[in-house]
Design a protein around this motif. Structure first.
Motif, mmCIF file in Angstrom:
data_model
loop_
_atom_site.group_PDB
_atom_site.id
_atom_site.type_symbol
_atom_site.label_atom_id
_atom_site.label_comp_id
_atom_site.label_asym_id
_atom_site.label_seq_id
_atom_site.Cartn_x
_atom_site.Cartn_y
_atom_site.Cartn_z
ATOM 1 N N LEU A 217 0.832 -1.208 0.000
ATOM 2 C CA LEU A 217 0.000 0.000 0.000
ATOM 3 C C LEU A 217 0.863 1.254 0.000
ATOM 4 O O LEU A 217 0.507 2.263 -0.569
ATOM 5 N N ILE A 218 1.999 1.152 0.633
ATOM 6 C CA ILE A 218 2.857 2.329 0.770
ATOM 7 C C ILE A 218 3.472 2.704 -0.569
ATOM 8 O O ILE A 218 3.768 3.855 -0.827
ATOM 9 N N LYS B 39 1.927 2.637 -3.349
ATOM 10 C CA LYS B 39 0.923 3.181 -4.259
ATOM 11 C C LYS B 39 1.011 4.681 -4.559
ATOM 12 O O LYS B 39 0.830 5.077 -5.691
ATOM 13 N N ALA C 166 2.756 5.666 -7.674
ATOM 14 C CA ALA C 166 2.029 5.412 -8.912
ATOM 15 C C ALA C 166 1.006 6.492 -9.171
ATOM 16 O O ALA C 166 0.939 7.055 -10.252
ATOM 17 N N TRP C 167 0.210 6.842 -8.135
ATOM 18 C CA TRP C 167 -0.853 7.794 -8.464
ATOM 19 C C TRP C 167 -0.410 9.238 -8.489
ATOM 20 O O TRP C 167 -1.036 10.072 -9.108
ATOM 21 N N GLY D 280 -4.834 14.018 -3.884
ATOM 22 C CA GLY D 280 -3.800 13.574 -4.812
ATOM 23 C C GLY D 280 -2.482 13.270 -4.120
ATOM 24 O O GLY D 280 -1.562 12.736 -4.738
ATOM 25 N N GLU D 281 -2.381 13.575 -2.817
ATOM 26 C CA GLU D 281 -1.154 13.274 -2.081
ATOM 27 C C GLU D 281 -1.423 12.191 -1.040
ATOM 28 O O GLU D 281 -2.541 12.073 -0.535
ATOM 29 N N PHE D 282 -0.394 11.453 -0.690
ATOM 30 C CA PHE D 282 -0.568 10.377 0.295
ATOM 31 C C PHE D 282 -0.403 10.892 1.721
ATOM 32 O O PHE D 282 -1.216 10.631 2.594
#
Lengths: 242, 322
Positions: free
Chosen positions: B2-3, B5, B8-9, B292-294
């Motif tokens: 998950l980290i 990801k 990628a986005w 859009g940011e994690f």
């Protein structure tokens, strides 16, 4: 008194009409059929909400925000929480439904449904800790202490944990069925708290928390007649013994 | 797993907001179309993938001049800005406005102006907004729910709009009201808030150069889910102060009622300035998630516009007047 009789007649008519038998879920469902066919099917069905999230993230990565929205972390957290709550209600519904003769077999699924509830509740909190806060423990602690709906949510998960841990047959034996039952009546408290958790989280005056509250109230109240009956029976037995 | 990801986005995000897409709207739209059909082919869920583009109304390109208002941060993608909205008149889910707002009639549009002003009355949109002097302002947008965006708005300074109506000295506050038509906004049949939605500003806040009346974003007219045909943008306040689809402007002498404050005064104050040190009972306001940011980022005092607006609140206890 008249009201009560009418109510009994209604229930009687409903069950003896065999609505559920007509659906093909007849009493003839053997434990074997439940174990070999129904249980695995339900197992897979209950994994679908999780698969949905993974599918949504995959779409998101492909540039399609239509499923997990532009804020997939919040969506994931809400979605997992919704399903934990729904499965909690399903777990609670098993006992009252299994009183209908043709649905007795549902009891064979109860532990699995209950464990799925815990599984989703655990993922729900994990998504908060990992995705939302990314292990920012001071901030998480602050949230638990200051954000009341999070406080209540954490208490709910804490209550569910020993239930999940003592779900095995061995644990039932070890605890003794009376003590085990007592412990597992914590689910009633958890079901009330989860409603508070959801109600407090929602903004404005929304319908959904009320629907869930109504269902929980109905499921808890549906147990009342049985409880009263059991208690008076116990009292009678006691009196008989003396 | 998950980290990994976000990497990628974040890349996907940059593609959407790249210079080329942003400057050339036609190319941008075509790219969106290709992206949509591309995912249809892969996923086989055409309704879901196309939902967004199919329901969007046709919007005009607008002429505008650029300005220095730009925080210099990555802009949130057009897709995110137009699909992740709070507009409870169309339902409380974030996706509801994008799904249902197209049912709202925005043309013709009239705005009622009343109260303490010299030139009140009924106005057409074109009489309120001077479409020949639109400017672009890129502002941070901070929702009270602790998420944020960066949006290139088009519009005119709010002061230039309000001055047209000649507010008198008795006008201490200005109240705005959102369109409310049950036939076009299904959410109005649910008592989530006391409809119609109302918001307000103190007169000096409304006249502040940062306060903005928006009619578009990303070079085009506003889509309905973003509050077409005109909406307020007050970048130093929480997003809900930016009232959408305005049909009435009232100049009043007393602090006007505002919808969220009326719904829950403990949680939503009249001012609702972005303030990381004043905690909301349900969300920590010290950090936010930029769409859009994690990772979360720190929330800035007055959403980063402290230098410009702090003087409006000099001498006020901001933990009391939150």
């Amino acid at each position: 008194m008249a009201m009560r009789k009418k109510w009994h007649r209604f229930i009687g008519a409903w069950t003896s009409a065999g609505i559920f038998r007509d659906l093909g879920l007849a009493m003839s469902l053997s434990p074997r059929v439940v174990r070999k066919i129904i249980k695995p099917t339900v197992f897979i069905l209950m994994l679908l909400p999780l698969a949905w999230v993974f599918y949504g993230w995959w779409l998101y990565i492909m540039g399609d925000l239509s499923l997990v929205t532009a804020n997939p972390i919040e969506y994931t957290n809400r979605h997992l929480g919704d399903w934990a709550m729904r499965f909690l209600l399903v777990t609670l519904a098993v006992r009252p439904l299994s009183r209908i003769k043709s649905l007795v077999w549902l009891m064979q699924l109860r532990r699995m449904v209950g464990l799925f509830c815990f599984f989703y509740a655990f993922l729900h909190v994990s998504s908060y800790v990992v995705l939302d806060q990314f292990f920012d423990w001071p901030e998480i602690l602050d949230d638990i202490l200051k954000r009341q709906f999070i406080t209540v949510g954490m208490i709910t998960l804490t209550l569910l944990t020993p239930l999940a841990m003592t779900s095995t047959k061995a644990m039932i034996k070890r605890l003794g069925s009376l003590r085990w039952q007592k412990l597992h009546s914590l689910i009633y408290l958890a079901s009330v708290l989860v409603i508070f958790h959801y109600w407090m989280m929602v903004k404005g005056n929304q319908l959904e928390p009320k629907i869930y509250a109504f269902i929980v109230a109905a499921l808890l109240l549906s147990r009342l007649p049985q409880r009263v009956k059991k208690r008076s029976k116990l009292a009678q037995e006691k009196a008989g013994l003396q | 797993m998950l980290i990994k990801k976000p990497h990628a986005w974040q890349m996907a995000e940059n593609e959407v907001t790249s210079e080329a897409h942003y400057k050339n709207r036609r190319q941008f739209l075509r790219a969106m179309g290709i992206a949509a059909t591309g995912s249809v082919a892969v996923t086989g869920f055409p309704g879901m993938a196309l939902g967004l583009t199919a329901k969007a109304k046709a919007v005009r390109d607008l002429d505008y001049k650029t300005t220095e208002y730009d925080p210099g941060e990555d802009q949130t993608s057009f897709q995110a800005v137009t699909s992740y909205n709070n507009f409870y008149e169309f339902g409380t889910a974030k996706s509801d406005p994008a799904d249902y707002a197209h049912e709202m009639t925005t043309d013709p549009w009239s705005i009622t102006v009343e109260g303490h002003c010299g030139n009140g009355g009924q106005f057409a949109l074109e009489d309120v907004i001077d479409f020949s002097s639109l400017e672009e302002r890129i502002y941070r947008h901070r929702c009270v729910e602790a998420w944020s965006m960066v949006i290139p708005w088009l519009g005119v300074p709010l002061a230039s709009v309000l001055q047209k109506f000649g507010p008198t000295a008795e006008a201490k506050y200005v109240q705005f009201e959102t369109y409310a038509n049950r036939d076009e906004m299904w959410g109005l049949s649910r008592p989530v808030l006391n409809w119609p939605y109302v918001e307000g500003l103190r007169m000096d806040e409304a006249m502040h150069p940062l306060a903005f009346m928006s009619v578009g974003l990303y070079g085009k007219e506003l889509l309905n889910q973003n509050g077409a045909p005109l909406r307020l943008v007050v970048p130093w306040k929480y997003g809900f102060k930016g009232i959408k689809s305005i049909i009435a402007i009232r100049f009043v002498s007393d602090m006007p009622r505002t919808s969220w404050n009326e719904s829950n005064a403990r949680e939503y104050g009249f001012y609702s300035n972005v303030n990381p040190s004043v905690q909301h009972p349900r969300w920590s306001q010290s950090t936010e998630r930029r769409i859009g940011e994690f990772f979360r980022r720190d929330t800035l005092m007055f959403n980063g516009y402290e230098e410009e607006v702090a003087s409006l609140y000099r001498g006020m206890d901001l933990s009391r007047y939150f």
